[in-house]
Design a protein around this motif. Structure first.
Motif, PDB file in Angstrom:
ATOM      1  N   GLY A 125       0.632  -1.127   0.016  1.00  0.00           N
ATOM      2  CA  GLY A 125      -0.080   0.050   0.114  1.00  0.00           C
ATOM      3  C   GLY A 125       0.887   1.163  -0.130  1.00  0.00           C
ATOM      4  O   GLY A 125       0.361   2.376  -0.637  1.00  0.00           O
ATOM      5  N   ARG A 126       1.913   1.276   0.935  1.00  0.00           N
ATOM      6  CA  ARG A 126       2.867   2.375   0.822  1.00  0.00           C
ATOM      7  C   ARG A 126       3.402   2.783  -0.638  1.00  0.00           C
ATOM      8  O   ARG A 126       3.516   3.793  -0.905  1.00  0.00           O
ATOM      9  CB  ARG A 126       3.804   2.444   1.976  1.00  0.00           C
ATOM     10  N   ALA A 127       4.025   1.773  -1.159  1.00  0.00           N
ATOM     11  CA  ALA A 127       4.703   1.848  -2.394  1.00  0.00           C
ATOM     12  C   ALA A 127       3.531   2.484  -3.273  1.00  0.00           C
ATOM     13  O   ALA A 127       3.848   3.394  -4.298  1.00  0.00           O
ATOM     14  CB  ALA A 127       5.192   0.639  -2.803  1.00  0.00           C
ATOM     15  N   ALA A 128       2.607   1.777  -3.456  1.00  0.00           N
ATOM     16  CA  ALA A 128       1.423   2.485  -4.344  1.00  0.00           C
ATOM     17  C   ALA A 128       0.791   3.816  -4.066  1.00  0.00           C
ATOM     18  O   ALA A 128       0.855   4.417  -5.020  1.00  0.00           O
ATOM     19  CB  ALA A 128       0.171   1.566  -4.116  1.00  0.00           C
ATOM     20  N   MET A 129       0.566   4.022  -2.883  1.00  0.00           N
ATOM     21  CA  MET A 129       0.348   5.446  -2.488  1.00  0.00           C
ATOM     22  C   MET A 129       1.565   6.305  -2.963  1.00  0.00           C
ATOM     23  O   MET A 129       1.147   7.481  -3.430  1.00  0.00           O
ATOM     24  CB  MET A 129       0.160   5.679  -1.151  1.00  0.00           C
ATOM     25  N   ALA A 130       2.731   6.177  -2.820  1.00  0.00           N
ATOM     26  CA  ALA A 130       3.890   6.845  -3.320  1.00  0.00           C
ATOM     27  C   ALA A 130       3.679   7.264  -5.004  1.00  0.00           C
ATOM     28  O   ALA A 130       3.904   8.387  -5.353  1.00  0.00           O
ATOM     29  CB  ALA A 130       5.296   6.582  -2.932  1.00  0.00           C
ATOM     30  N   ALA A 131       3.520   6.416  -5.458  1.00  0.00           N
ATOM     31  CA  ALA A 131       3.574   6.066  -7.051  1.00  0.00           C
ATOM     32  C   ALA A 131       2.380   6.941  -7.543  1.00  0.00           C
ATOM     33  O   ALA A 131       2.291   7.884  -8.382  1.00  0.00           O
ATOM     34  CB  ALA A 131       3.508   4.803  -7.619  1.00  0.00           C
ATOM     35  N   ILE A 132       1.019   6.680  -6.940  1.00  0.00           N
ATOM     36  CA  ILE A 132      -0.083   7.171  -7.364  1.00  0.00           C
ATOM     37  C   ILE A 132      -0.162   8.766  -6.966  1.00  0.00           C
ATOM     38  O   ILE A 132      -0.697   9.459  -7.770  1.00  0.00           O
ATOM     39  CB  ILE A 132      -1.294   6.528  -6.687  1.00  0.00           C
ATOM     40  N   SER A 167       5.279  19.167   9.436  1.00  0.00           N
ATOM     41  CA  SER A 167       4.382  18.140  10.450  1.00  0.00           C
ATOM     42  C   SER A 167       5.607  16.828  10.521  1.00  0.00           C
ATOM     43  O   SER A 167       5.687  16.498  11.725  1.00  0.00           O
ATOM     44  CB  SER A 167       3.365  17.641   9.489  1.00  0.00           C
ATOM     45  N   HIS A 168       6.606  16.505   9.303  1.00  0.00           N
ATOM     46  CA  HIS A 168       7.311  15.934   9.791  1.00  0.00           C
ATOM     47  C   HIS A 168       8.591  16.108   9.256  1.00  0.00           C
ATOM     48  O   HIS A 168       8.492  16.949   8.058  1.00  0.00           O
ATOM     49  CB  HIS A 168       7.116  14.150   9.433  1.00  0.00           C
ATOM     50  N   THR A 169       9.828  15.604   9.278  1.00  0.00           N
ATOM     51  CA  THR A 169      11.117  15.849   8.488  1.00  0.00           C
ATOM     52  C   THR A 169      10.812  15.765   7.029  1.00  0.00           C
ATOM     53  O   THR A 169      10.945  16.349   6.272  1.00  0.00           O
ATOM     54  CB  THR A 169      12.305  14.903   9.044  1.00  0.00           C
ATOM     55  N   THR A 170      10.057  14.475   6.830  1.00  0.00           N
ATOM     56  CA  THR A 170       9.536  13.947   5.615  1.00  0.00           C
ATOM     57  C   THR A 170       8.271  13.609   5.774  1.00  0.00           C
ATOM     58  O   THR A 170       7.900  12.526   6.445  1.00  0.00           O
ATOM     59  CB  THR A 170      10.505  12.898   5.029  1.00  0.00           C
ATOM     60  N   PRO A 171       7.180  14.269   5.047  1.00  0.00           N
ATOM     61  CA  PRO A 171       5.739  13.797   5.609  1.00  0.00           C
ATOM     62  C   PRO A 171       5.188  12.595   4.681  1.00  0.00           C
ATOM     63  O   PRO A 171       6.127  12.085   3.841  1.00  0.00           O
ATOM     64  CB  PRO A 171       5.003  14.946   4.956  1.00  0.00           C
ATOM     65  N   GLU A 172       3.957  12.226   4.855  1.00  0.00           N
ATOM     66  CA  GLU A 172       3.567  11.029   3.959  1.00  0.00           C
ATOM     67  C   GLU A 172       3.707  11.628   2.495  1.00  0.00           C
ATOM     68  O   GLU A 172       3.634  12.666   2.168  1.00  0.00           O
ATOM     69  CB  GLU A 172       2.120  10.843   4.499  1.00  0.00           C
ATOM     70  N   SER A 173       3.499  10.796   1.563  1.00  0.00           N
ATOM     71  CA  SER A 173       3.663  10.799   0.109  1.00  0.00           C
ATOM     72  C   SER A 173       2.682  11.750  -0.294  1.00  0.00           C
ATOM     73  O   SER A 173       2.972  12.425  -1.419  1.00  0.00           O
ATOM     74  CB  SER A 173       4.026   9.609  -0.589  1.00  0.00           C
ATOM     75  N   THR A 174       1.460  11.794  -0.125  1.00  0.00           N
ATOM     76  CA  THR A 174       0.302  12.443  -0.385  1.00  0.00           C
ATOM     77  C   THR A 174       0.462  13.974  -0.006  1.00  0.00           C
ATOM     78  O   THR A 174       0.505  14.870  -0.865  1.00  0.00           O
ATOM     79  CB  THR A 174      -1.013  11.887   0.423  1.00  0.00           C
ATOM     80  N   GLU A 175       1.169  14.178   1.110  1.00  0.00           N
ATOM     81  CA  GLU A 175       1.396  15.363   1.432  1.00  0.00           C
ATOM     82  C   GLU A 175       2.775  15.862   0.896  1.00  0.00           C
ATOM     83  O   GLU A 175       2.722  17.186   0.402  1.00  0.00           O
ATOM     84  CB  GLU A 175       1.547  15.744   3.043  1.00  0.00           C
ATOM     85  N   LEU A 176       3.604  15.139   0.657  1.00  0.00           N
ATOM     86  CA  LEU A 176       4.856  15.704   0.253  1.00  0.00           C
ATOM     87  C   LEU A 176       4.599  16.112  -1.439  1.00  0.00           C
ATOM     88  O   LEU A 176       5.418  16.836  -1.794  1.00  0.00           O
ATOM     89  CB  LEU A 176       6.026  14.413   0.141  1.00  0.00           C
ATOM     90  N   GLN A 177       3.899  15.124  -2.332  1.00  0.00           N
ATOM     91  CA  GLN A 177       3.907  15.340  -3.511  1.00  0.00           C
ATOM     92  C   GLN A 177       2.849  16.600  -3.607  1.00  0.00           C
ATOM     93  O   GLN A 177       3.248  17.444  -4.704  1.00  0.00           O
ATOM     94  CB  GLN A 177       3.198  14.096  -4.325  1.00  0.00           C
ATOM     95  N   ALA A 178       2.112  16.978  -2.823  1.00  0.00           N
ATOM     96  CA  ALA A 178       1.264  18.103  -2.878  1.00  0.00           C
ATOM     97  C   ALA A 178       2.127  19.241  -2.405  1.00  0.00           C
ATOM     98  O   ALA A 178       1.867  20.326  -3.099  1.00  0.00           O
ATOM     99  CB  ALA A 178      -0.027  18.223  -1.788  1.00  0.00           C
ATOM    100  N   ALA A 179       3.110  19.089  -1.480  1.00  0.00           N
ATOM    101  CA  ALA A 179       4.008  20.339  -1.215  1.00  0.00           C
ATOM    102  C   ALA A 179       4.871  20.725  -2.533  1.00  0.00           C
ATOM    103  O   ALA A 179       4.916  21.836  -2.792  1.00  0.00           O
ATOM    104  CB  ALA A 179       4.744  19.878  -0.226  1.00  0.00           C
ATOM    105  N   PHE A 180       5.455  19.679  -3.096  1.00  0.00           N
ATOM    106  CA  PHE A 180       6.265  19.695  -4.225  1.00  0.00           C
ATOM    107  C   PHE A 180       5.291  20.338  -5.339  1.00  0.00           C
ATOM    108  O   PHE A 180       6.183  21.338  -6.054  1.00  0.00           O
ATOM    109  CB  PHE A 180       6.732  18.367  -4.852  1.00  0.00           C
ATOM    110  N   GLY A 184       7.847   8.043  -4.685  1.00  0.00           N
ATOM    111  CA  GLY A 184       7.554   8.557  -5.916  1.00  0.00           C
ATOM    112  C   GLY A 184       8.176   9.982  -6.466  1.00  0.00           C
ATOM    113  O   GLY A 184       7.951  10.536  -7.117  1.00  0.00           O
ATOM    114  N   CYS A 185       9.499  10.049  -5.627  1.00  0.00           N
ATOM    115  CA  CYS A 185      10.238  11.253  -5.971  1.00  0.00           C
ATOM    116  C   CYS A 185      11.344  10.659  -7.011  1.00  0.00           C
ATOM    117  O   CYS A 185      11.982   9.786  -6.638  1.00  0.00           O
ATOM    118  CB  CYS A 185      10.967  11.755  -4.653  1.00  0.00           C
TER     119      CYS A 185
END
Length: 507
Positions: free
Chosen positions: A84-91, A150-163, A190-191
């Motif tokens: 699930g985590r790998a899928a979430m990062a890619a999506i 919120s974290h040094t590196t946030p969840e991929s959903t937040e991270l990609q939104a920030a990018f 996903g980076c």
């Protein structure tokens, strides 16, 4: 985007249910689900997102991604994935248009030095005409756009939104701190990295990783997996600190060309003719692209290592030497990293984030070289974190300071006095005198330690004790403007407390 479009990066998934829904958002938090959202049911250490599928459906989710089909919803499409985590990062990267695919991205990982290195590299990239967005412990920022970290590196959903937000704001490059948790939990999968930087590895986060080998394995994911050559980024590189005992293993694991650096190691990037004083560091940068003199207002050998890390990343990106020099020389300070608190009492008071044994030893080694009076150190250890480092930090602080005042950091749900006792266990073998706070406050103590749980009072005690020429180090919290007691976050800033303590002194 449609669900089928978002699934295109996945090599292994099963789509069930009727229809091709439009997706308006991505989240793994059921509380953040809005009509049209794609909800990811993730297994965590404390919670299992599969238990919140029904809540997500009720909130209007358009589809669900999950690992366990026994939780599959009956009324909306769902996708089964093996991870699930790998899928979430890619999506998530796909949903936000892969913002790191078209701009340079540098990921910096290591126990210490990440934040300072990001600030240095920010200056270097700006001087090279590539003003970057920086995502780190303190904030995710570019120009006037700032997103609280919120974290040094946030969840991929937040991270990609920030990018995406920072790209839209005009960033021409990205620099990010990459935590071991983020690598372990695939938040950065996903980076599209151009350069990965390894600063060092010392004891930290063993409450999570359990062993140093596990901690190292998490860091290695950046170098042996996420820096693989790909059409979108065909010239990836790594910059590795070979002074560190783990540097050779990181370099050997890297799946891309490696640029080595070191203060003591004769790497590809190094410094020659170095001089160091209370005013900063100067010398000559020696690189594969040539040599150039530099001056920096940063202090200490560990900051020279950070300078070399940033320079090595600049070389890895093929940036001009003049831009590297300019970025280093224009950099003044990092919030909470050897940050001075000005005063009129002739005391050098520094606030630093050092919260590991290695970081504290690095800072105190630098201060010993620069001191003209005593070193008074105020520090504590956080609760609900690795207890093994507490006696280690106690020993370092007491041995390398003239007076050590042990206090609370963020005790969280632990008994703060129990934490102090664990710190004391590392000091006792040194056979130093332990004084009560009142005895220390009365004056006359030149060497020893005390325990004072209240951090506000500990800072005031240190300021009262300090004489002109002394150095006071407030270690552990750095840029943080809060203290966590129990599960409650209270406003608390070491810098504010120090200023107030000086204001209370008689003129």
């Amino acid at each position: 985007m449609t669900l089928s479009q978002l699934l295109s990066p996945l090599a292994d998934c099963e789509l069930h249910g009727q229809g091709v829904p439009e997706i308006s958002g991505v989240t793994c938090d059921s509380r953040g689900v809005a009509p049209g959202s794609l909800f990811f049911a993730l297994r965590g250490t404390s919670f299992d997102g599969h238990n919140y599928v029904a809540a997500a459906v009720e909130a209007g989710a358009a589809a669900v991604v999950l690992e366990d089909p026994s939780f599959a919803p009956a009324t909306i499409p769902w996708v089964r994935v093996p991870d699930g985590r790998a899928a979430m990062a890619a999506i998530s990267a796909e949903f936000y248009g892969n913002p790191t695919a078209g701009l340079p991205l540098v990921g910096i990982t290591g126990t210490n030095g990440k934040t300072t290195t990001t600030y240095l590299l920010e200056g270097i990239l700006t001087a090279a005409g590539l003003p970057p967005a920086v995502l780190g412990t303190i904030s995710y920022r570019f120009g006037d756009t700032s997103i609280e970290a919120s974290h040094t590196t946030p969840e991929s959903t937040e991270l990609q939104a920030a990018f995406r937000t920072l790209d839209n704001a005009g960033a021409r490059a990205f620099v990010m701190e990459v935590s071991s948790h983020a690598l372990e939990q695939k938040r950065v999968d996903g980076c599209h990295f151009d350069v990965g930087v390894f600063t060092n590895l010392t004891r930290d986060h063993l409450d999570y990783h359990k062993t140093m080998e596990s901690y190292l394995d998490s860091k290695l994911r950046l170098f042996r997996e996420l820096l693989r050559t790909a059409p979108v980024k065909p010239q990836r590189r790594a910059a590795v600190n070979m002074d560190d005992e783990y540097g050779a293993r990181v370099a050997a694991a890297a799946v891309c060309p490696v640029i080595t650096y070191g203060v003591d190691f004769a790497g590809d990037v190094r410094a020659a003719n170095v001089t160091s004083s209370v005013s900063g560091i100067s010398g000559t940068l020696v690189t594969p692209a040539g040599e150039i003199p530099f001056e920096s207002r940063l202090l200490g050998k560990f900051n020279l290592s950070n300078i070399l890390a940033a320079a090595a990343a600049g070389i890895a990106l093929d940036l001009p030497l003049e831009a590297i020099k300019t970025g280093i020389e224009q950099h003044a300070t990092v919030p909470g990293r050897m940050e001075r608190v000005d005063n009129s009492h002739g005391v050098t008071l520094l606030v630093d984030y050092a919260h590991t044994g290695d970081a504290l030893e690095n800072v105190l080694s630098t201060l010993q070289e620069l001191k003209t009076g005593r070193i008074i150190t105020v520090f504590g250890c956080g609760g609900d974190r690795d207890p093994g480092k507490r006696p280690i930090m106690g020993s370092i602080a007491a041995r390398m300071s003239d007076i050590a005042i042990v206090t609370s950091d963020n005790p969280r749900t632990e008994d703060p006095f129990a934490i102090l006792d664990q710190v004391r266990a590392g000091i006792v073998p040194l056979r130093l005198c332990e004084f009560s706070p009142d005895q220390i406050d009365a004056g006359g103590v030149e060497k020893g330690f005390t325990m004072l749980e209240n951090r506000r009072e500990a800072i005031r005690l240190a300021v009262r004790l300090a004489r002109p020429g002394d150095i006071v180090l407030l270690a552990g919290k750095g840029h943080e403007d809060y203290q966590i007691i129990g599960r409650t976050k209270h406003h608390f800033d070491d810098r504010e407390e120090a200023r107030q303590a000086f204001a209370e002194l008689l003129p």
